[in-house]
Design a protein around this motif. Structure first.
Motif, mmCIF file in Angstrom:
data_model
loop_
_atom_site.group_PDB
_atom_site.id
_atom_site.type_symbol
_atom_site.label_atom_id
_atom_site.label_comp_id
_atom_site.label_asym_id
_atom_site.label_seq_id
_atom_site.Cartn_x
_atom_site.Cartn_y
_atom_site.Cartn_z
ATOM 1 N N ALA A 116 0.815 -1.217 0.000
ATOM 2 C CA ALA A 116 0.000 0.000 0.000
ATOM 3 C C ALA A 116 0.847 1.263 0.000
ATOM 4 O O ALA A 116 0.442 2.296 -0.567
ATOM 5 N N TRP A 117 2.052 1.218 0.616
ATOM 6 C CA TRP A 117 2.850 2.449 0.717
ATOM 7 C C TRP A 117 3.406 2.895 -0.631
ATOM 8 O O TRP A 117 3.903 4.016 -0.744
ATOM 9 N N CYS A 118 3.322 2.059 -1.653
ATOM 10 C CA CYS A 118 3.726 2.511 -2.991
ATOM 11 C C CYS A 118 2.788 3.578 -3.532
ATOM 12 O O CYS A 118 3.056 4.177 -4.591
ATOM 13 N N ALA A 119 1.701 3.833 -2.823
ATOM 14 C CA ALA A 119 0.745 4.844 -3.278
ATOM 15 C C ALA A 119 1.315 6.258 -3.199
ATOM 16 O O ALA A 119 0.876 7.150 -3.940
ATOM 17 N N VAL A 120 2.290 6.496 -2.313
ATOM 18 C CA VAL A 120 2.806 7.859 -2.139
ATOM 19 C C VAL A 120 3.431 8.392 -3.430
ATOM 20 O O VAL A 120 3.086 9.495 -3.889
ATOM 21 N N PRO A 121 4.355 7.655 -4.086
ATOM 22 C CA PRO A 121 4.840 8.163 -5.384
ATOM 23 C C PRO A 121 3.756 8.222 -6.452
ATOM 24 O O PRO A 121 3.818 9.066 -7.355
ATOM 25 N N LEU A 122 2.753 7.313 -6.357
ATOM 26 C CA LEU A 122 1.660 7.370 -7.328
ATOM 27 C C LEU A 122 0.835 8.644 -7.151
ATOM 28 O O LEU A 122 0.259 9.149 -8.124
ATOM 29 N N VAL A 147 -5.853 2.960 3.503
ATOM 30 C CA VAL A 147 -6.523 2.775 4.795
ATOM 31 C C VAL A 147 -6.990 1.327 4.951
ATOM 32 O O VAL A 147 -6.794 0.693 6.008
ATOM 33 N N ALA A 148 -7.615 0.782 3.890
ATOM 34 C CA ALA A 148 -8.090 -0.605 3.970
ATOM 35 C C ALA A 148 -6.933 -1.570 4.181
ATOM 36 O O ALA A 148 -7.044 -2.540 4.967
ATOM 37 N N ALA A 149 -5.796 -1.333 3.500
ATOM 38 C CA ALA A 149 -4.650 -2.233 3.650
ATOM 39 C C ALA A 149 -4.070 -2.149 5.052
ATOM 40 O O ALA A 149 -3.702 -3.174 5.654
ATOM 41 N N GLN A 150 -3.983 -0.945 5.620
ATOM 42 C CA GLN A 150 -3.444 -0.811 6.972
ATOM 43 C C GLN A 150 -4.345 -1.468 8.005
ATOM 44 O O GLN A 150 -3.865 -2.061 8.986
ATOM 45 N N LEU A 151 -5.639 -1.379 7.817
ATOM 46 C CA LEU A 151 -6.557 -2.040 8.752
ATOM 47 C C LEU A 151 -6.432 -3.550 8.666
ATOM 48 O O LEU A 151 -6.582 -4.262 9.680
ATOM 49 N N ARG A 152 -6.168 -4.073 7.461
ATOM 50 C CA ARG A 152 -5.979 -5.530 7.324
ATOM 51 C C ARG A 152 -4.707 -5.987 8.017
ATOM 52 O O ARG A 152 -4.653 -7.090 8.582
ATOM 53 N N LEU A 153 -3.667 -5.149 7.963
ATOM 54 C CA LEU A 153 -2.417 -5.528 8.614
ATOM 55 C C LEU A 153 -2.484 -5.365 10.125
ATOM 56 O O LEU A 153 -1.727 -6.036 10.863
ATOM 57 N N ALA A 154 -3.360 -4.503 10.631
ATOM 58 C CA ALA A 154 -3.458 -4.280 12.078
ATOM 59 C C ALA A 154 -4.192 -5.441 12.745
ATOM 60 O O ALA A 154 -5.020 -6.130 12.123
ATOM 61 N N HIS A 155 -3.879 -5.646 14.013
ATOM 62 C CA HIS A 155 -4.525 -6.725 14.779
ATOM 63 C C HIS A 155 -5.904 -6.319 15.289
ATOM 64 O O HIS A 155 -6.709 -7.174 15.654
ATOM 65 N N GLY A 156 -6.186 -5.051 15.293
ATOM 66 C CA GLY A 156 -7.491 -4.572 15.710
ATOM 67 C C GLY A 156 -7.747 -3.199 15.107
ATOM 68 O O GLY A 156 -6.909 -2.631 14.397
ATOM 69 N N PHE A 157 -8.909 -2.657 15.422
ATOM 70 C CA PHE A 157 -9.254 -1.361 14.874
ATOM 71 C C PHE A 157 -8.420 -0.273 15.540
ATOM 72 O O PHE A 157 -8.307 -0.207 16.761
#
Length: 436
Positions: A116-122, A147-157
């Motif tokens: 997901a962090w590749c979005a910054v140069p995009l 945001v969706a990718a970070q929530l998937r990587l997190a263990h909770g909200f």
């Protein structure tokens, strides 16, 4: 208003309307700072892509989706290189490749959220290529995926993962748009300053021409005109007293002769003063042409380089009127190059042959369709006295003017002047030549 001024104003009006879009959406900036920023963003994209791929391989070794992740990563890198990253302007094909690039990235993020962090140069690529509304929509879409990718990587909200990416994206977008608009304003200001400087230079030239004309008119009135008037009165008085008082009549004639000698001296002084300044300083035509090339190069401030070449053995006694005419032709041709040709290089080549002297003025500009070589004067109401004036000067010397040019192929102006045989008597002095 002449044709060139109308064309310049029309071009400025057209460019003013499209300048903001053109500057804000170019993919390769001409400013060094913009180029460095672009290189930094490209490097960041590949660094983030490599880091995300390494993280996935370390965290998920031997999974079934690993070949797909590797293939999509390679495809994403290739699309970034072949698509918008190395482009120079937002063409439809490049915009389509940007869409494919974003689509591949989305698929990759769905399979592996760490990309997901590749979005910054995009963000940066989209803001450079797309119109404002489309760019903002792309930034919002990429932010949602982050945001969706970070929530998937997190263990909770985590509220921070929901609010931080939009805040960072909004801040980066605002800073980028502000920088673009500041760049546009600076370029518009530079264009205005350049145009104002050209107008001031033209005004100063006109004022200088008018002042010189006024000075010459006063000089001629106080010298030649007064002398001719005195001669007329003396000759009329001599005519009236010729029969009755021959001695007085002869005295009037002698006085008129003396006035004529003084007027002749004044006329010769005018001829010397009106000669080209570079020739008046001594050194001959070759030195004058070199001085002209050096001066035009310096005045162009890097936009035009003028070089001077001399071929053959210089003639020992090249007539003054030939030197003056060739120098005036060189000045007029270079003025046309600066005003019309959009050239970066020009060359003055003076060739001395046994029976003639040839001056070539060549440039690498846009070229044009040469006018008919028959007329010595332009038609009434038509601008463009340069070429007819050159032909008129050479016509008085028995020479010829040749113009070789075509649109896009540059221009070569060749002035050829025949020289009298060494045994022939020198030609009489020419009449005073008006300055160009």
């Amino acid at each position: 208003m002449d044709v060139s001024a109308q064309v310049e104003q029309q071009r400025f009006r057209q460019s003013a309307g499209s300048k903001r879009y053109e500057v804000e959406h170019r993919t390769e900036a001409t400013d060094p700072d913009d180029r460095r920023l672009a290189l930094l963003m490209h490097a960041a994209f590949f660094l983030l892509l490599g880091a995300s791929l390494a993280r996935f391989l370390l965290r998920h070794p031997g999974e079934d989706r690993t070949p797909w992740i590797i293939a999509l990563s390679v495809a994403l890198a290739a699309l970034y290189l072949l698509g918008p990253a190395l482009g120079s302007r937002p063409t439809p094909r490049r915009l389509a490749r940007l869409g494919v690039l974003v689509a591949v990235w989305m698929v990759l993020v769905v399979l592996a959220p760490s990309f997901a962090w590749c979005a910054v140069p995009l963000f940066y690529t989209g803001l450079r290529l797309l119109p404002p509304r489309a760019a903002f929509a792309l930034v919002a879409l990429l932010t949602v995926f982050v945001v969706a990718a970070q929530l998937r990587l997190a263990h909770g909200f985590d509220p921070n993962l929901v609010l931080a990416p939009p805040a960072v994206a909004a801040t980066a977008t605002a800073v980028f748009v502000h920088m673009q608009r500041q760049g546009v304003r600076q370029r518009e200001l530079i264009d205005d300053l350049l145009r104002t400087r050209r107008e001031l230079a033209a005004t100063e030239r006109r004022e200088g021409t008018l002042a010189e004309r006024q000075r010459l008119s006063m000089e001629i009135h106080d010298t030649l005109a007064q002398g001719l008037s005195s001669q007329q009165m003396l000759l009329q008085a001599a005519d009236r007293t010729w029969e009755a008082d021959p001695a007085t009549a002869r005295r009037h004639v002698r006085t008129a002769t003396g006035i004529a000698e003084r007027n002749l001296a004044e006329a010769r002084r005018f001829v010397h003063d009106l000669a080209p300044a570079d020739l008046a300083e001594g050194g001959g035509l070759e030195a004058a042409l070199r001085a002209l090339a050096t001066r035009e190069t310096a005045q162009a401030q890097g936009l035009l380089t003028v070089r001077c070449h001399v071929e053959g053995t210089p003639h020992a006694a090249l007539p003054d009127r030939v030197q003056s005419a060739l120098l005036r032709i060189a000045q007029g041709a270079l003025a046309n190059v600066k005003e019309h040709a959009d050239a970066t290089e020009a060359a003055l080549t003076l060739t001395h042959l046994d029976d003639r002297t040839v001056l070539d003025i060549a440039d690498n500009g846009r070229g044009f369709t040469p006018p008919a070589p028959t007329a010595l004067r332009p038609a009434a109401g038509v601008r463009g006295h340069g070429v007819p004036a050159m032909r008129a000067r050479l016509h008085q010397l028995g020479g010829t003017l040749t113009i070789e040019s075509a649109p896009g192929d540059g221009t070569v102006v060749s002035a050829e002047v025949p020289l009298p045989a060494p045994s022939s008597s020198p030609a009489p002095s020419p009449s005073p030549e008006e300055p160009s």
